[in-house]
Structures are given as structure tokens and as C-alpha cells.
Design a protein around this motif. Structure first.
Motif, PDB file in Angstrom:
ATOM      1  N   ARG A 278      57.561  12.789  26.463  1.00 27.45           N
ATOM      2  CA  ARG A 278      56.953  11.506  26.091  1.00 27.45           C
ATOM      3  C   ARG A 278      55.589  11.696  25.428  1.00 27.45           C
ATOM      4  O   ARG A 278      55.194  10.912  24.559  1.00 27.45           O
ATOM      5  N   ILE A 279      54.906  12.761  25.816  1.00 31.31           N
ATOM      6  CA  ILE A 279      53.596  13.000  25.210  1.00 31.31           C
ATOM      7  C   ILE A 279      53.778  13.443  23.759  1.00 31.31           C
ATOM      8  O   ILE A 279      53.069  12.992  22.851  1.00 31.31           O
ATOM      9  N   ASP A 280      54.750  14.338  23.518  1.00 33.87           N
ATOM     10  CA  ASP A 280      55.105  14.690  22.133  1.00 33.87           C
ATOM     11  C   ASP A 280      55.395  13.418  21.347  1.00 33.87           C
ATOM     12  O   ASP A 280      54.957  13.241  20.212  1.00 33.87           O
ATOM     13  N   ASN A 281      56.184  12.563  21.975  1.00 34.44           N
ATOM     14  CA  ASN A 281      56.681  11.389  21.264  1.00 34.44           C
ATOM     15  C   ASN A 281      55.568  10.417  20.900  1.00 34.44           C
ATOM     16  O   ASN A 281      55.563   9.854  19.810  1.00 34.44           O
ATOM     17  N   GLU A 712      36.887  11.306  16.986  1.00 32.33           N
ATOM     18  CA  GLU A 712      37.268  12.707  16.827  1.00 32.33           C
ATOM     19  C   GLU A 712      38.767  12.841  16.530  1.00 32.33           C
ATOM     20  O   GLU A 712      39.312  13.955  16.552  1.00 32.33           O
ATOM     21  N   GLY A 713      39.412  11.719  16.326  1.00 32.93           N
ATOM     22  CA  GLY A 713      40.836  11.771  16.014  1.00 32.93           C
ATOM     23  C   GLY A 713      41.716  12.044  17.221  1.00 32.93           C
ATOM     24  O   GLY A 713      42.872  12.421  17.088  1.00 32.93           O
ATOM     25  N   GLN A 714      41.161  11.834  18.415  1.00 30.20           N
ATOM     26  CA  GLN A 714      41.960  12.029  19.623  1.00 30.20           C
ATOM     27  C   GLN A 714      42.675  10.729  19.965  1.00 30.20           C
ATOM     28  O   GLN A 714      42.056   9.654  19.968  1.00 30.20           O
ATOM     29  N   LEU A 715      43.963  10.833  20.273  1.00 27.26           N
ATOM     30  CA  LEU A 715      44.730   9.656  20.667  1.00 27.26           C
ATOM     31  C   LEU A 715      44.371   9.300  22.100  1.00 27.26           C
ATOM     32  O   LEU A 715      44.598  10.081  23.020  1.00 27.26           O
ATOM     33  N   ARG A 716      43.820   8.116  22.281  1.00 28.87           N
ATOM     34  CA  ARG A 716      43.357   7.707  23.612  1.00 28.87           C
ATOM     35  C   ARG A 716      44.430   6.973  24.401  1.00 28.87           C
ATOM     36  O   ARG A 716      44.221   6.643  25.566  1.00 28.87           O
ATOM     37  N   THR A 717      45.539   6.669  23.760  1.00 29.91           N
ATOM     38  CA  THR A 717      46.616   5.945  24.461  1.00 29.91           C
ATOM     39  C   THR A 717      47.882   6.790  24.421  1.00 29.91           C
ATOM     40  O   THR A 717      48.905   6.374  23.896  1.00 29.91           O
ATOM     41  N   ALA A 718      47.795   7.995  24.982  1.00 33.80           N
ATOM     42  CA  ALA A 718      48.868   8.968  24.819  1.00 33.80           C
ATOM     43  C   ALA A 718      49.805   9.043  26.017  1.00 33.80           C
ATOM     44  O   ALA A 718      50.459  10.048  26.233  1.00 33.80           O
ATOM     45  N   SER A 719      49.884   7.997  26.808  1.00 34.50           N
ATOM     46  CA  SER A 719      50.883   7.960  27.864  1.00 34.50           C
ATOM     47  C   SER A 719      51.389   6.528  27.980  1.00 34.50           C
ATOM     48  O   SER A 719      50.784   5.603  27.414  1.00 34.50           O
ATOM     49  N   LEU A 720      52.466   6.342  28.701  1.00 36.41           N
ATOM     50  CA  LEU A 720      52.989   4.982  28.861  1.00 36.41           C
ATOM     51  C   LEU A 720      52.183   4.163  29.867  1.00 36.41           C
ATOM     52  O   LEU A 720      52.452   2.991  30.083  1.00 36.41           O
TER      53      LEU A 720
ATOM     54  N   MET C   1      57.127  18.490  29.684  1.00 37.37           N
ATOM     55  CA  MET C   1      56.342  18.018  30.818  1.00 37.37           C
ATOM     56  C   MET C   1      56.993  18.461  32.110  1.00 37.37           C
ATOM     57  O   MET C   1      57.664  17.686  32.779  1.00 37.37           O
ATOM     58  N   LYS C   2      56.837  19.730  32.418  1.00 39.93           N
ATOM     59  CA  LYS C   2      57.373  20.265  33.671  1.00 39.93           C
ATOM     60  C   LYS C   2      56.223  20.939  34.399  1.00 39.93           C
ATOM     61  O   LYS C   2      55.371  21.576  33.778  1.00 39.93           O
ATOM     62  N   PRO C   3      56.206  20.813  35.726  1.00 40.15           N
ATOM     63  CA  PRO C   3      55.080  21.395  36.457  1.00 40.15           C
ATOM     64  C   PRO C   3      55.060  22.917  36.363  1.00 40.15           C
ATOM     65  O   PRO C   3      56.109  23.552  36.261  1.00 40.15           O
ATOM     66  N   PRO C   4      53.881  23.490  36.382  1.00 45.10           N
ATOM     67  CA  PRO C   4      53.792  24.949  36.443  1.00 45.10           C
ATOM     68  C   PRO C   4      54.278  25.440  37.809  1.00 45.10           C
ATOM     69  O   PRO C   4      54.394  24.650  38.743  1.00 45.10           O
ATOM     70  N   ASN C  42      53.161  17.356  36.195  1.00 48.28           N
ATOM     71  CA  ASN C  42      54.088  17.376  35.062  1.00 48.28           C
ATOM     72  C   ASN C  42      53.335  17.541  33.742  1.00 48.28           C
ATOM     73  O   ASN C  42      53.792  18.209  32.819  1.00 48.28           O
ATOM     74  N   LEU C  43      52.178  16.911  33.675  1.00 53.41           N
ATOM     75  CA  LEU C  43      51.336  17.034  32.482  1.00 53.41           C
ATOM     76  C   LEU C  43      50.547  18.343  32.473  1.00 53.41           C
ATOM     77  O   LEU C  43      49.833  18.634  31.524  1.00 53.41           O
ATOM     78  N   ARG C  44      50.654  19.098  33.528  1.00 50.58           N
ATOM     79  CA  ARG C  44      49.916  20.351  33.724  1.00 50.58           C
ATOM     80  C   ARG C  44      48.405  20.146  33.680  1.00 50.58           C
ATOM     81  O   ARG C  44      47.645  21.036  33.299  1.00 50.58           O
TER      82      ARG C  44
END
Lengths: 801, 165, 291
Positions: A278-281, A712-720, C1-4, C42-44
Motif C-alpha cells: 500500500r505504501i508503494d501504491n 521537500e517533496g515528501q508525501l505526507r499522506t502516505a498511508s490509509l 510491508m512485512k515485519p523484519p 510491518n512498515l519496519r
């Protein structure tokens, strides 16, 4: 209408053929694909929005047990070329960045390992030395002379700019009594389907054949370019469709997901699955949508007639330009809305910044223009002292004016817009709500009644991809959809589709059409999805085209089949084909029903008894048909006329009623009425589902969702937790009404409707909030309308007074 | 599948899933959802976010709904787990599944398994839920397709049909 | 997103758990409900060497009433807290606040001890326990000690608990008769963390405000007790004027920050709005209680 043909299956809310496997957990989505020996991929993503990669050391990752392949951008470039792009500019992108990264989240290296856990362990062991570069964080910094460049080879961050003028804009503005002006800001949002993107690639090194399973949509259109990227002969490269867990435009291409899986399969010699997490997405789907700032002007007369429209739009495209300015071609099909506006001018600036790039999202840019236009219309009403209803009535195109050519050259096929408006107002009981609004306002409560009357163009023609260009790179004009219908030995129907299931109802549509054409039970139809090597030409779902296009393809194939069926039946019954009728799965002599044959009889003869057939007929009973766009014409060379490119035009009026708590800024829905005219309805229940779902997404855009990047171009809403998809508690019950004005150009008079809810809802909801807050002097100029913004706007308005 | 990473321990666990007993070896870090999907091949449970927001991976553990992405497989040692594959019996859909089909409560189907299990649990405790109670109960399950209202209707219909079975 | 990878232990007793914590020091993480820890793993973003899973310590899951105090074992699930007859009757504010945490599937796993030990400043339960003047029992190598909830939170995700300590019990004074309590919050969506939240416990003596306790969340690095507002109301009673003054005191006392969901200004403003609404409601509830 009195002369509406009686139909048995088209127009019926049958249960979907797609559903049982989905309900039982039997459907195969991309993450359910398993090949023996399959590895799992993970991707190292850039922490910087803009940086040079000075050094990458993957040795520790490679040494981790269970890791089979690790590739950097440089290593990947040996195995694959740049990913496909639909723009004419030299904006080159690789699936894995080579020398520098252009947005936070861009792929820097990829790993294939025995499972995803180990792949992520390996990612942690890759060391990168970075040289951070100045960040192009917004449109202003992008256009500042001498600033950093996202792509040095372009020499500018203004990747595309052009003004298109249609009609006498200058004259119309000069004639106007008043010019209504708004500055408006549409936020960066995205489709964010519940299922992320993924691919499984299997490269066979000796035969140099590659098979890719992926939840991409346009897999037939895009297979050839992908083969080129992955350096596989096009006839040895196949994309296999799978069930898609929602797309809404976001999965049209999936260039990088497919290419990364392909690269890793080539590097490892084993099948490789790459699933976005989901973070990739959220950060790197390559499918963020319109991020636009508008200056918009509507020229009006003192009595409320609209004369001309001028739109100045700057769009923050992010780091790449994969789909060109398609989302700005899209709305030119309906830029003037349902109104008789005589001329229009659009100035587009497409700007590159260090953010995730754009794709399209349900509406494909037209939902944005609808919002802009409806904001102008409501502003005009306020400035002229007219009601939102009256000012619209005065300008709606009348039923006798169709087919109606708008200034850009596109046509609207048919419509009765006043009828839709009347029904919507009746359903919501506008007068009652206006009284209630006044009563509650006296008690310090703020009720808003929103109105938006919007177009929903459907059935795109490929010319929209390139007509903004003076010299397009690849001016494609085919927008096909093919099907194969097979009547088997026992007379049962099997259909091969060449587009995937992505949440819509293609199986149900083809079954209903076949039931209509042959009088069979639609639940007996079996549907298959072909891979790209076996497929007929098909552009896939998108632009609200698939129901119309499948109906065209299936009716075309049905004609061919019926011809053969009648010839066989005529031969067997010793009758003339003209004397035969087909009804309820049976062919008989007209007026003599006992002299007939079932489809099963005819099919058996066609398959097994060559000697019973007319001599000129071949064995078998199947037909393929590729249906292309029913009504499209080329754009003129000077682009003063874009031709017909999106002429199947549905229409809708939405009336949400909201209450706003001005102390907390919370918005609550009290009612929501949506009336749509999508021509002849194929399956009303499925249509209502599309409308309600689109409205939920539109509410998300209007009130909840936004990708926020910092300086800085960081996505601040990167999770659901941060990018807020509406839940069942936020989305109200929608009351839906229909009018049916058939299209003269399509089978049965169907119009596309997949995007309709989201085409209208942002405009309608924004107008509702605007209506509620107007007494306080608030002007809604920005989405999403968050509680924070409402409270701030109210305070600012109070301070101004 | 359960690879042993260096320096960590593996565990043997026993679990009953949809009535079938399993005895498996897992690495402790393996999430319950991955165990169900990859190790047992029960791919009806979907992965949507892996941070506990979307509800797509909802399953029942000892009768209670949980996010299978926020539970380790080892934590379900000894538990009885129900996934969407456990709802239909011998090819016959559960009344809730029938109601979802009848009322067009799904489009892409990706959220549907989690939604069904959440609804199943609701109907175990509330025989005749009002629409607001249904919306509250499913608010932890995101759906991007339907706009939810057909889901609410379907759950109500299943309740009226006595769909607790 | 898998735990270490980590080493996993699941002790059956508090003593064993503490032993593991002692053995591994800062490298160990306690896994209670896991509804905050597992997303981070999960997010490490959190990479424990050892995970001490306390879910098998069944002795830590209880809710009981003794000597004017409601005692909740650290492993009490939030679902159990919401549904507990004892909590609903004896400390309704806690049940009301717990119902705001996430969704049912989250509350099935999430525990009261884990919620407090995680110390998310936007979480509802800490604010309620501040108003209830609760305390927690921390058990470590040297035995058990009691920490007032008011002294528990040091900053965002930071508490006074030692890495070798386990939060074994939450103790809540039973709400006396004549009290009204209310938990209110504003969040973007159902189940989300509070942009601002408030827990109020108010004891009414006729038209006098005998005692009021106010805890807020989402408006600072920790949950905060609103003492100035309390003093205003206890001194001058509940009137529209004192409510406004209390709201101003709350706006003054909170220390919110900006994030993508809301600005600090908004949070401050809404804390004031909720103060008035919660106190008004608590006053009415206390009036009903008193009759």
C-alpha cells in the motif's frame, strides 16, 4: 417513450454472472497467481524527491540466503529499455531509476527472493550514497526561471503549453454584460483501489518467451510496447488478464510494475511476482490524478445567458508525463457542459515537479472541468440574483437541438436535460428544503442544497490522446473492442472477451446481449478472458466505453452467427432463410412454430454433420467481431475543430443536501438525490451501483482525500490513515432516479455510465457547502472541503465583515 | 514456505481453519493473512493495506473479527479461524452471500470477503440491525466500488431472511 | 510491508514476561493487542530483536470491582471494556471513550494496557483516564509500583514505564453518584484518531459544580488535564459565561501541532468548542443522575 422497442433482457436487473466466484473467494486476482518456482519481489524506493544516485552497493543484499536476484537501474537497463510513454516529448523513464531520482518513492533497486519477507530483508541491506538536489516542490518553483529542472534534457519544467480557441471568444466576451471570474484549486487525489497493482512475469530464457499476468486494463493495446520495453519479440510476449480489484483508471498501464517483474524474471530465470504494497501504491503508483489550479471566466448577459467560457489551467503533473495531456483532451468533449455556450478558450500549462506522476482517475479530468463550470454557474446565479435552477434552465440545450455540436467540435448525441433536472428537483422536493433551510438558518443552523447538472461523455475515441499536439508522435485512430462468440456442440454459448474484469460487469453485459439476440437464458452463458496473444483488438475498459462497445461487438458477432444459423436451419427445414424467425433459443418458420429447430439441433449439425449443411458452409458455429467507435471524425489540422471524439453523452443532475456544523466544520448529508440519463439502461441495478460508487468517490474528493506533499517533496499522506477513503459512516444513502433518452448511434441506444457518479458529485457537494455557507460570505474555491478549511473560511469571512 | 531467517526461531502451530485441522511450521514474523493465503492456499482473504485500516483481510478468530494483517500466525496457535471459504457449504452460498448477490452489494469483489465476515459477525449479535448500526459495523471495511448502500441493503435483507446460519 | 525477523517468546506469567524484558532490555517489545505495534513493524519503523507476546498471560485479562476501585487487567481487550457491565456502570466515561477507538475488529485485539503504554497523544482512553484520575500498576524486576495516569505520559509515544516493566493493571476510581460524564471527539472519519477529543467527569451538587475533571487528547504531545478550566467551573458553577471561560482556558492550555488532517489552530479551536458541548452535556447528565 411510446416507440421504445420491447426488450426481454436488455434493461433487466439480472444477477451478475461475475459474482459467485467473487463471493466465495474463488476469483483469481493477481496476488492469487502462483507459478512453481515463483520468486517474490520488493523494491527499494528513494527517500529523496530529487537526488543523484552516486553509488549503490547491493553486495550484502545479494549475499542474503534466499535472494536470487538484485538489480539496480543500470543493471536493469541491460535487460529492458525505457517504459512505454504516450507523450510526444522526450520525457524518458525507466522502471528503475538510473542516474537520478525525480520523486520520493521512485524505484532505485529491486530484489527477487524466495518470499516477500526475505525480499524486504534484502532491500534493507542495499546501501545507496545520495547527492540530494534542490526540489521542485510546486508549480511556482517549477516555473521560476533558473530553478532546478526535473528533466534537464527538456530545458524547462513546462513540459507542454498551448492555447486552443474555439469560436469567437473575444467577441463574445466583449458582448457580455458581465464576466464571472473564479480562481479554483482541485487537489491531487487518486483512484486508490482496494487492490494494489501487481504482476507475475515468467521469462523462459531458451525460448525467449515471456508470459505476464497482471491486473492491467489495456493489456491488448499495451502488450506490444511492453514487449519492446522488455526486449521480447511481440509474438512471444503475452499478457494474461486476471480479476482486477478495482481500477477506476489507475491500472490502465502499470508500466513499471510489469517491467520490474519482467526484469527480475529475466535476471533470475524464474517466475517473479511483484505486488505493490500500500505504501508503494500511495507514493509511487504512477497513478495520481489531476492537480490543477484554475483561472476561469464565464461571459454572461444581464438576463443570465452564457456566452463564452475562458479557462486558464495549470496542472502539476509530477515527475513524468506517461499519458501526455490526455486528461485535458478528455474534457474538451464536454467543456461547455449541458449549456448553449457559443465559444470557449483553454490555455493549458502542464508542469513537471518532483512528485508521483499522473494517470487518470474516473472522470479523467472531465470531473474537474464539471466542477469548475458548475462553480462558475452558481457564482453567476449569485451575482445575477437568480436561483441556481433558473440560471441553468435558461441555458440548457433543448431536446430538439440534438445532435448538438459544441464549440470544440465534439457532438452530443441526444438528451433531455430539463427533464432530468425536473425529476431531480421533484425527487428531492426542493421547495420543502428551501423552507427548511430558512427555518433552520433562523435557528443558527446551516443547511446547504447543492445542484450540479453535468455531462458524462462516454465511449472515447483515441484521437483524444493526441489532438493537443500540433505534430503528434503516434496519431492512433483505432479504438476497437473485439469478442468471439462460440455456440458449442450442445448449443450453449461461450464468449471470449479481450478486456479484463475490473469490477464492472462485462460477463453480465455480454450474457444479456446474447439473451436478447437469441432468446437464451443469460445465466447459461460462459465467459472467458483471452490473453493478449490470442486476443482480438481491444482497448479495454476506460472512458465509460465497455458496455457500449461490448454490446456493439456481441451484436456484430450475433449477426454473423444468426446468418449461419438461418442458413443451416433453412437448409434443414427446407425453407427460405427470410421466412425464419429466432425466438427463445429456437428457429422456426414464421407462423408455423412446430416447424422449427432448437439452437442445440442446429449447433449439433454445425459441429458434427458437415453433410447436413449447405455445401458452402464450414463446420462449426462461432463468430468474431471487432467493433470500433460508432461515431468519430478526425480533428482539423489547425485544431479549431477537434472532430467527434466522445459523442455518446449521458447527463445527470445531483442534489445533495448537507448540514454544516460551523463550529467544528463537520459536514453531514441529510439527503442526496441523483438523476441520470444514460440512454437505454442495460442493467439498472448495475448502473445504480456504478452511480452510487462514483458518488462515494466524488464525496471523497470533495470532502476527504488529498495527497499532501511538503516543500521537500515528501508525501505526507502516505498511508490509509492519512489518505482518507470514505467509509460507510461518511457516505450517505443515495436516492437514484433515471430518465432514458436513447443514443441514436449505439446498439439499443446505450450510453456509457461508468464514471457518472464521480463526474458530478464533487461539483454538487461543493455547491451544497457553498449554498450553506453563502450567508456567511464564504466562497468555496478549494477542495477537499475539510473541517479545518470550513472553520478557517468562516473565520476569515467574519473577519472581512 | 516458512523459511527460517537467521537468528530467529520457528514454531509449530495447530489451527483449525474452516473446520479443518492444520499442523504447520511458521516463522514467528509470518502474518496470519500470509499464513492463510500462502501456506494454506486460502486466497479468498485479501491484502489491502497491511496496516490495519482497510479491513480487506478481516477473518474470524474464535468467532471474533480481526485484521489478519495485524496478527501473527503464531498468535492464532490453537484457534479456530473462519475465512470466506468457510461460508459457503458444498457449493451452496451462505444466505449473506446470496443477499450480496441479489442486491448487487459487490463490484470488484476485493473487499467482499472481509465485508462478509464483518457482516456475519454482526448478525450473530444483532438479529435485526438498523441501517445505522450496519454502517457503524462495516465502517472499518473500506469499499471503493459500491458506495456501501447496497451492502447495507444486503445485510438487512440477510437479517430479515434469518441469515445468521 | 512485512515485519523484519525477531525472536519470539510468549510467556505464560507476568514474572516470565518481566524476565524476558530484563534479559533483552531495550531490544525487546511487548506485543499486547498489536494494533499499533504490528503496523509499525510491518512498515519496519519498529524493529524489535525480541517480541514478548503477553497474550498468553490469561491472568492479565480481568475487570473487577474492589473497594471503590475498578481494576482492569492490562490485557483487557477494549471490546471487553466497552461491553463490560462493571465499566459501563462504575466508570461510564471509560466505556464511552473506549468505544471511540478504531473499529470492532481493532477493539477485539487492542488492550487497555497496550493502548496506554503506546501513548499515542490522539488516543481517547488516556484522556478519559486523566479525567477519571486513574492510575496504572507497572510490574518490573523489583515488583509492582503504581503510577498516576497524570504522571504516565512523557511525550508522544513515550511513558514513564521502564523498558523492563509491564503495565499489568489499570485502576479507576468508581464514579460517585451525582456525576455526569461525557466523551466527545471530532475526527475526520468514523474510527479515526481524534483531531481533538475531550473526556469530562462532572459531579453536581444541585446547581453547584462540586467537582469537575477534564482530560483532552489530540491537542498536545500527551493527553492533557485541563486544570484551569476545572478551577473556573468549580469556583463559579456552570453557566454559559463560565462555559465560555472554560473553553478559553482550554484553548489557552492546549499545545496542538499541525498535521495533514488539521492545523494547530483548528485543533485548539475545536478543543474549546468541545469543552462547551461536553460540559453542558455532562451537567445535564449529572442533573439526571442526581434526581
Amino acid at each position: 417513450m411510446a416507440d421504445t422497442p420491447r426488450r426481454k433482457w436488455v434493461g433487466k436487473s439480472i444477477r451478475r454472472l461475475e459474482d459467485p466466484k467473487l463471493l466465495a473467494g474463488e476469483a483469481r486476482y493477481i496476488d492469487d497467481v502462483h507459478e512453481s518456482g515463483m520468486l517474490h519481489a520488493a523494491v527499494l524506493r528513494s527517500p529523496y524527491a530529487h537526488a543523484r544516485i552516486k553509488r549503490i552497493d547491493t553486495s550484502r543484499a545479494k549475499a542474503l540466503p534466499g535472494v536470487v536476484a538484485v538489480v539496480t537501474g543500470k543493471e536493469a537497463a541491460v535487460l529492458a529499455g525505457p517504459v512505454p510513454a504516450f507523450c510526444a516529448e522526450p520525457v524518458v523513464q525507466h522502471a528503475i531509476a538510473i542516474e537520478k531520482v525525480r520523486f520520493a518513492g521512485e524505484a532505485v533497486a529491486a530484489v527477487a527472493a524466495v518470499d516477500r519477507y526475505v525480499a524486504e530483508d534484502a532491500i534493507d541491506l542495499i546501501e545507496v550514497e545520495w547527492e540530494p538536489l534542490a526540489v521542485v516542490s510546486d508549480v511556482e518553483s517549477a516555473l521560476r526561471p533558473g530553478g532546478p529542472l526535473v528533466h534537464e534534457n527538456l530545458g524547462t519544467n513546462l513540459v507542454f503549453g498551448r492555447t486552443l480557441t474555439f469560436g469567437d471568444v473575444k467577441g463574445d466576451f466583449a458582448r457580455a454584460d458581465r464576466v464571472v471570474r473564479r480562481r479554483l484549486r482541485w487537489p491531487r487525489v487518486a483512484a486508490v483501489p482496494l487492490e494494489t497493482a501487481g504482476a507475475v512475469a515468467k521469462y523462459e530464457r531458451t525460448s525467449r518467451r515471456m508470459t505476464v499476468w497482471a491486473n492491467t486494463n489495456m493489456y491488448h493495446y499495451s502488450a506490444m510496447p511492453f514487449a519492446g520495453t522488455l526486449k521480447v519479440d511481440p509474438n512471444k510476449f503475452s499478457i494474461v488478464p486476471v480479476a482486477v480489484g478495482g481500477s477506476f483508471g489507475s491500472k490502465h498501464l502499470l508500466s513499471k510494475v510489469i517491467t520490474i517483474a519482467g526484469i527480475l524474471s529475466k535476471a533470475s530465470g524464474r517466475p517473479v511476482k511483484f505486488m505493490e504494497d500500500r505504501i508503494d501504491n500511495l507514493a509511487a503508483s504512477d497513478s495520481h490524478a489531476s492537480d490543477r489550479s484554475y483561472g476561469a471566466e464565464l461571459a454572461v448577459t444581464a438576463d443570465g445567458r452564457f456566452l463564452s467560457l475562458r479557462i486558464d489551467v495549470v496542472d502539476d503533473y509530477g515527475a513524468y508525463f506517461q499519458f501526455g495531456q490526455t486528461s485535458h483532451g478528455n474534457y474538451l468533449s464536454q467543456v461547455t457542459g449541458p449549456y448553449t455556450i457559443g465559444s470557449v478558450e483553454i490555455t493549458l500549462k502542464a508542469v513537471l515537479t518532483n512528485k508521483c506522476q499522473q494517470m487518470v482517475y474516473r472522470g479523467a479530468g472531465s470531473e474537474v472541468n464539471n466542477w469548475v463550470l458548475e462553480a462558475l454557474v452558481d457564482t453567476a446565479a449569485r451575482q445575477l440574483g437568480m436561483s441556481p435552477v433558473d440560471v441553468r434552465r435558461k441555458n440548457l440545450i433543448r431536446p430538439e437541438q440534438f445532435p448538438y455540436k459544441i464549440p470544440t467540435g465534439n457532438y452530443y448525441d441526444s438528451g433531455n436535460y430539463a427533464g432530468v433536472l425536473d425529476l431531480a428537483l421533484r425527487m428531492v422536493d426542493l421547495d420543502r428544503w428551501r423552507q427548511e433551510q430558512a427555518r433552520l438558518r433562523a435557528a443558527g443552523r446551516y443547511i446547504g442544497i447543492g445542484l450540479a447538472t453535468c455531462q458524462q461523455r462516454s465511449v472515447y475515441s483515441a484521437t483524444e490522446f493526441w489532438f493537443w499536439y500540433e505534430k503528434p508522435g503516434f496519431p492512433v485512430t483505432a479504438t476497437p473492442e473485439g469478442v468471439t462468440v462460440r455456440i458449442g456442440q450442445s448449443g450453449q454459448f461461450t464468449v471470449s472477451l479481450n478486456s479484463p474484469f475490473w469490477g464492472n460487469s462485462p460477463e453480465t453485459v455480454v450474457a444479456q446481449v446474447l439473451a436478447e439476440e437469441f432468446g437464451i437464458d443469460p445465466s447459461t452463458v460462459s465467459v472467458l478472458y483471452e490473453d493478449s496473444l490470442r486476443a482480438l483488438p481491444a482497448a479495454g475498459p476506460g472512458g465509460s466505453r465497455l458496455t457500449v462497445m461490448l454490446a456493439g461487438a456481441v451484436t456484430g458477432a450475433s449477426r454473423k452467427l444468426k446468418d449461419k444459423i438461418f442458413r443451416i436451419a433453412a437448409h434443414l427445414l427446407e425453407a427460405s432463410p427470410q421466412d425464419l424467425v429466432l425466438a427463445d433459443g429456437k428457429v422456426s418458420v414464421a407462423g408455423v412454430p412446430q416447424r422449427g429447430l432448437t439452437l442445440a439441433d442446429i449447433a449439433a449439425n454445425a459441429h458434427f454433420f458437415k453433410m447436413s449443411l449447405p455445401a458452402e458452409l464450414e463446420t462449426g458455429l462461432d463468430a468474431s467481431h471487432t467493433y470500433d467507435h460508432p461515431f468519430t471524425t478526425p480533428p482539423s489540422a489547425d485544431r479549431s475543430d477537434l472532430g467527434a471524439f466522445y459523442p455518446i453523452v449521458a447527463h445527470a443532475a445531483h442534489v445533495p443536501v448537507v448540514e454544516i456544523d460551523i463550529d467544528t466544520g463537520l459536514v453531514k448529508f441529510l439527503d442526496y438525490v441523483a438523476v441520470h440519463d444514460c440512454g437505454t439502461m442495460m442493467n439498472p441495478a448495475a448502473l445504480d451501483g456504478q452511480i452510487a460508487g462514483g458518488i462515494a468517490q466524488g464525496i471523497g474528493t470533495a470532502l476527504y482525500e488529498e495527497f499532501v506533499y511538503d516543500s521537500e517533496g515528501q508525501l505526507r499522506t502516505a498511508s490509509l490513515l492519512d489518505y482518507l477513503l470514505p467509509t460507510a459512516a461518511e457516505v450517505p444513502s443515495i436516492r437514484i432516479g433515471h430518465q432514458e433518452t436513447p443514443s441514436p448511434y449505439t446498439p439499443y441506444g446505450l450510453k456509457g455510465s461508468g464514471e457518472g457518479g464521480r463526474m458530478v458529485a464533487p461539483a454538487a457537494v461543493a455547491n451544497a457547502v457553498q449554498d450553506a455557507l453563502a450567508p456567511l460570505g464564504v466562497e468555496v474555491s478549494e477542495l477537499p472541503i475539510t473541517p479545518d478549511r470550513i472553520v478557517r473560511w468562516v473565520r476569515e469571512a467574519q473577519a472581512r465583515r | 514456505m516458512a523459511r527460517r531467517a537467521r537468528g530467529t526461531n520457528v514454531r509449530e502451530i495447530e489451527m483449525k481453519v474452516n473446520g479443518i485441522a492444520y499442523h504447520e511450521t511458521v516463522e514467528p514474523r509470518r502474518l496470519l493473512v500470509d499464513f492463510l493465503r500462502d501456506q494454506l492456499g486460502l486466497t479468498g482473504t485479501h491484502i489491502g493495506c497491511e496496516h490495519g485500516v482497510c479491513g480487506a483481510c478481516t477473518v474470524l478468530v474464535d468467532g471474533q473479527s480481526v485484521r489478519a494483517c495485524l496478527m501473527l500466525a503464531v498468535q492464532a496457535d490453537g484457534a479456530e479461524v473462519t475465512t470466506v471459504e468457510g461460508l459457503a457449504r458444498d457449493g451452496k452460498l451462505h444466505p449473506l452471500q446470496e443477499a450480496f448477490w441479489e442486491h448487487h452489494a459487490l463490484q470488484c469483489g476485493f473487499c467482499t470477503p472481509g465485508m462478509l465476515l464483518t457482516a456475519y459477525e454482526l448478525l450473530q449479535t444483532n438479529r435485526k440491525p438498523e441501517p445505522d448500526a450496519i454502517r457503524d459495523a462495516i465502517a472499518g471495511n473500506l469499499c471503493r466500488c459500491t458506495g456501501y448502500q447496497n451492502i447495507v441493503t444486503a445485510i438487512q435483507a440477510a437479517a430479515q431472511a434469518g441469515g445468521r446460519a | 510491508m512485512k515485519p523484519p525477523a525477531f525472536r519470539y517468546v510468549d510467556p505464560r506469567s507476568v514474572a516470565d514476561a518481566v524476565g524476558h524484558l530484563q534479559e533483552h532490555g531495550g531490544g525487546a517489545k511487548i506485543l499486547a493487542g498489536g494494533q499499533s505495534l504490528l503496523p509499525l513493524m510491518n512498515l519496519r519503523l519498529v524493529r524489535p530483536q525480541v517480541v514478548v507476546d503477553i497474550n498468553r498471560i490469561s491472568a492479565l485479562a480481568y475487570i473487577r470491582e474492589t473497594d471503590g476501585v475498578l481494576a482492569l487487567g492490562g490485557l483487557s481487550r477494549l471490546h471487553a471494556v466497552v461491553g463490560s457491565d462493571a465499566v459501563t456502570r462504575r466508570a461510564p466515561l471509560l466505556a464511552e471513550a473506549a468505544a471511540h477507538v478504531g473499529h470492532l475488529a481493532i477493539r477485539h485485539r487492542g488492550t487497555i494496557g497496550g493502548n496506554l503504554a503506546h501513548a499515542d497523544p490522539a488516543s481517547e482512553i488516556p484522556a478519559a483516564l486523566l479525567a477519571l484520575e486513574g492510575e496504572v500498576v507497572a510490574t518490573g524486576p523489583r515488583g509492582a509500583r503504581t503510577i498516576a495516569v497524570a504522571d504516565l505520559f512523557r511525550g508522544p509515544l513515550s511513558t514513564a514505564l521502564d523498558p523492563t516493566e509491564l503495565l499489568t493493571e489499570v485502576r479507576v476510581p468508581i464514579t460517585p453518584p451525582g456525576c455526569g460524564s461525557v466523551f466527545l471527539e471530532v475526527s475526520r472519519r468514523a474510527g479515526d484518531f481524534a483531531l481533538a477529543g475531550i473526556g469530562v467527569l462532572l459531579q453536581r451538587d444541585g446547581e453547584q459544580c462540586a467537582r469537575v475533571r477534564i482530560g483532552v487528547c489530540g491537542v498536545g504531545g500527551t493527553p492533557l488535564r485541563m486544570r484551569e478550566a476545572e478551577r473556573i467551573l468549580e469556583r463559579s458553577g456552570v453557566t454559559e459565561d463560565t462555559l465560555r471561560a472554560a473553553a478559553r482556558a482550554v484553548e489557552h492550555a492546549v499545545a496542538p501541532s499541525d498535521d495533514t488532517q488539521a492545523s494547530a489552530d483548528y485543533r485548539r479551536h475545536v478543543a474549546g468548542v468541545l469543552t462547551v458541548r461536553a460540559l453542558r452535556q455532562a451537567w445535564q447528565r449529572a442533573g439526571r443522575e442526581g434526581r
